[in-house]
Write a protein that holds these residues in place. Structure first.
Motif, PDB file in Angstrom:
ATOM      1  N   VAL A  96       0.815  -1.358  -0.268  1.00  0.00           N
ATOM      2  CA  VAL A  96       0.001   0.142   0.116  1.00  0.00           C
ATOM      3  C   VAL A  96       0.375   1.555   0.109  1.00  0.00           C
ATOM      4  O   VAL A  96       1.336   1.476   0.746  1.00  0.00           O
ATOM      5  CB  VAL A  96      -0.903   0.331   1.048  1.00  0.00           C
ATOM      6  CG1 VAL A  96      -1.882   0.855   1.231  1.00  0.00           C
ATOM      7  CG2 VAL A  96      -2.281  -1.300   1.225  1.00  0.00           C
ATOM      8  N   PHE A  97       0.793   2.290  -1.305  1.00  0.00           N
ATOM      9  CA  PHE A  97       1.745   3.294  -0.878  1.00  0.00           C
ATOM     10  C   PHE A  97       1.472   4.368  -0.536  1.00  0.00           C
ATOM     11  O   PHE A  97      -0.141   4.637  -0.592  1.00  0.00           O
ATOM     12  CB  PHE A  97       1.574   3.077  -3.031  1.00  0.00           C
ATOM     13  CG  PHE A  97       2.894   2.058  -3.387  1.00  0.00           C
ATOM     14  CD1 PHE A  97       4.137   2.640  -3.133  1.00  0.00           C
ATOM     15  CD2 PHE A  97       2.163   1.926  -4.568  1.00  0.00           C
ATOM     16  CE1 PHE A  97       4.801   1.180  -3.996  1.00  0.00           C
ATOM     17  CE2 PHE A  97       2.880   0.762  -4.620  1.00  0.00           C
ATOM     18  CZ  PHE A  97       3.699  -0.082  -4.710  1.00  0.00           C
ATOM     19  N   ALA A  98       1.582   5.312   0.741  1.00  0.00           N
ATOM     20  CA  ALA A  98       2.047   6.624   0.795  1.00  0.00           C
ATOM     21  C   ALA A  98       2.339   7.106   0.269  1.00  0.00           C
ATOM     22  O   ALA A  98       4.109   7.209  -0.096  1.00  0.00           O
ATOM     23  CB  ALA A  98       2.014   6.534   2.206  1.00  0.00           C
ATOM     24  N   ALA A  99       2.206   8.521   0.067  1.00  0.00           N
ATOM     25  CA  ALA A  99       3.009   9.737  -0.424  1.00  0.00           C
ATOM     26  C   ALA A  99       2.687  10.955   0.411  1.00  0.00           C
ATOM     27  O   ALA A  99       2.180  10.830   1.523  1.00  0.00           O
ATOM     28  CB  ALA A  99       1.593  10.187  -1.629  1.00  0.00           C
ATOM     29  N   ASP A 100       4.761  11.102   0.604  1.00  0.00           N
ATOM     30  CA  ASP A 100       5.321  12.034   1.606  1.00  0.00           C
ATOM     31  C   ASP A 100       4.472  13.954   1.466  1.00  0.00           C
ATOM     32  O   ASP A 100       5.694  13.885   0.205  1.00  0.00           O
ATOM     33  CB  ASP A 100       6.850  11.824   1.972  1.00  0.00           C
ATOM     34  CG  ASP A 100       6.659  13.004   3.291  1.00  0.00           C
ATOM     35  OD1 ASP A 100       6.344  13.602   3.731  1.00  0.00           O
ATOM     36  OD2 ASP A 100       7.490  13.147   3.024  1.00  0.00           O
ATOM     37  N   ALA A 108       1.087   8.136   5.059  1.00  0.00           N
ATOM     38  CA  ALA A 108       1.225   7.047   5.591  1.00  0.00           C
ATOM     39  C   ALA A 108       0.196   7.027   7.052  1.00  0.00           C
ATOM     40  O   ALA A 108      -0.228   6.739   7.484  1.00  0.00           O
ATOM     41  CB  ALA A 108       2.734   6.221   6.743  1.00  0.00           C
ATOM     42  N   ASP A 109       0.392   7.933   8.066  1.00  0.00           N
ATOM     43  CA  ASP A 109      -0.377   8.871   8.771  1.00  0.00           C
ATOM     44  C   ASP A 109      -1.858   8.172   8.797  1.00  0.00           C
ATOM     45  O   ASP A 109      -2.622   7.853   9.624  1.00  0.00           O
ATOM     46  CB  ASP A 109      -0.178  10.123   9.569  1.00  0.00           C
ATOM     47  CG  ASP A 109      -0.880  10.832   8.785  1.00  0.00           C
ATOM     48  OD1 ASP A 109      -0.084  10.733   7.675  1.00  0.00           O
ATOM     49  OD2 ASP A 109      -0.972  11.534   9.488  1.00  0.00           O
ATOM     50  N   PRO A 115      -1.451  -2.792   8.075  1.00  0.00           N
ATOM     51  CA  PRO A 115      -0.400  -3.015   8.864  1.00  0.00           C
ATOM     52  C   PRO A 115       1.050  -2.006   8.271  1.00  0.00           C
ATOM     53  O   PRO A 115       1.334  -2.333   6.968  1.00  0.00           O
ATOM     54  CB  PRO A 115      -0.416  -4.591   8.281  1.00  0.00           C
ATOM     55  CG  PRO A 115      -1.244  -4.845   8.064  1.00  0.00           C
ATOM     56  CD  PRO A 115      -1.720  -3.841   7.514  1.00  0.00           C
ATOM     57  N   ALA A 116       1.801  -1.832   9.162  1.00  0.00           N
ATOM     58  CA  ALA A 116       2.832  -0.654   9.369  1.00  0.00           C
ATOM     59  C   ALA A 116       3.823  -1.812   7.806  1.00  0.00           C
ATOM     60  O   ALA A 116       4.632  -1.034   6.610  1.00  0.00           O
ATOM     61  CB  ALA A 116       3.362  -0.309  10.114  1.00  0.00           C
ATOM     62  N   GLY A 117       3.569  -3.526   8.181  1.00  0.00           N
ATOM     63  CA  GLY A 117       4.694  -3.793   6.524  1.00  0.00           C
ATOM     64  C   GLY A 117       4.297  -3.994   5.365  1.00  0.00           C
ATOM     65  O   GLY A 117       5.322  -4.271   4.379  1.00  0.00           O
ATOM     66  N   LEU A 118       2.951  -3.652   5.549  1.00  0.00           N
ATOM     67  CA  LEU A 118       2.546  -3.808   3.962  1.00  0.00           C
ATOM     68  C   LEU A 118       2.413  -2.170   3.460  1.00  0.00           C
ATOM     69  O   LEU A 118       2.897  -1.680   1.815  1.00  0.00           O
ATOM     70  CB  LEU A 118       1.326  -4.223   3.933  1.00  0.00           C
ATOM     71  CG  LEU A 118       0.675  -5.021   4.194  1.00  0.00           C
ATOM     72  CD1 LEU A 118      -0.886  -5.457   4.046  1.00  0.00           C
ATOM     73  CD2 LEU A 118       1.251  -5.953   3.288  1.00  0.00           C
ATOM     74  N   ILE A 119       2.730  -1.270   4.232  1.00  0.00           N
ATOM     75  CA  ILE A 119       2.743   0.927   3.412  1.00  0.00           C
ATOM     76  C   ILE A 119       4.608   0.894   2.933  1.00  0.00           C
ATOM     77  O   ILE A 119       5.653   0.416   3.630  1.00  0.00           O
ATOM     78  CB  ILE A 119       2.917   0.932   4.782  1.00  0.00           C
ATOM     79  CG1 ILE A 119       1.897   0.810   5.446  1.00  0.00           C
ATOM     80  CG2 ILE A 119       2.574   2.392   4.299  1.00  0.00           C
ATOM     81  CD1 ILE A 119       1.112   1.452   6.477  1.00  0.00           C
ATOM     82  N   SER A 145      -3.678  17.034   5.650  1.00  0.00           N
ATOM     83  CA  SER A 145      -2.801  17.096   4.851  1.00  0.00           C
ATOM     84  C   SER A 145      -3.001  16.088   3.151  1.00  0.00           C
ATOM     85  O   SER A 145      -1.896  16.039   2.682  1.00  0.00           O
ATOM     86  CB  SER A 145      -2.101  15.640   5.510  1.00  0.00           C
ATOM     87  OG  SER A 145      -2.596  14.604   5.584  1.00  0.00           O
ATOM     88  N   VAL A 146      -4.217  16.244   3.374  1.00  0.00           N
ATOM     89  CA  VAL A 146      -4.696  14.871   1.894  1.00  0.00           C
ATOM     90  C   VAL A 146      -5.719  15.978   0.975  1.00  0.00           C
ATOM     91  O   VAL A 146      -6.119  15.545   0.338  1.00  0.00           O
ATOM     92  CB  VAL A 146      -5.894  13.951   2.412  1.00  0.00           C
ATOM     93  CG1 VAL A 146      -5.145  13.097   3.345  1.00  0.00           C
ATOM     94  CG2 VAL A 146      -7.287  14.841   3.312  1.00  0.00           C
TER      95      VAL A 146
END
Length: 147
Positions: A96-100, A108-109, A115-119, A145-146
């Protein structure tokens, strides 16, 4: 003997993608480079209104059509929220991709229950150089933030 199927690395990224710009494209292309198949969730107008206090400028159907016509996107789904069981079970997502720092794409937040391991967090893409677009995006970023 039959051919052996190699499992695909399926990635997922979600966002509103209102006022689509080059930063969105950068993040989507980076996500696609890290998986074999990229599924993109386009968040509903109601979700955006709850997060921002305003509805998106571009209607949901148009936002989804823009995303589904990008070469880097394999599938587009309209979503009300991020549901971990649906992503990993039904869609078979492994990343699961998150964009900073990219407006309109979840960070990510904001991926509750994943699960953190998927991000996998991607660096922000370029910002639009359009002063008009930046002026429209700016007030929303201060509320969420979105934005």
């Amino acid at each position: 003997m039959g051919e052996r199927m190699v499992p695909q690395r399926i990635g997922y990224l979600t966002g509103v993608f209102d006022l689509f710009h080059v930063g969105h494209l950068d993040v989507l292309e980076r996500a696609r480079q890290q998986c074999d198949r990229l599924i993109v969730g386009v968040l509903s107008d109601d979700w955006a209104e709850d997060a921002w206090g305003d509805r998106p400028f571009v209607p949901l159907l148009e936002r989804a059509q823009i995303i589904e016509h990008l070469r880097c996107v394999d599938e587009t789904v309209v979503v009300e929220d991020v549901e971990p069981e649906w992503l990993t079970g039904v869609l078979g997502v492994r990343t699961v991709f998150a964009a900073d720092g990219t407006d309109g794409v979840l960070g990510a937040d904001e991926l509750d229950g994943i699960p953190a391991g998927l991000i996998s967090t991607l660096a922000a893409g370029r910002g639009s150089r359009s002063q008009i677009l930046r002026a429209a995006i700016g007030p929303r970023q201060s509320r969420s933030s979105v934005a």
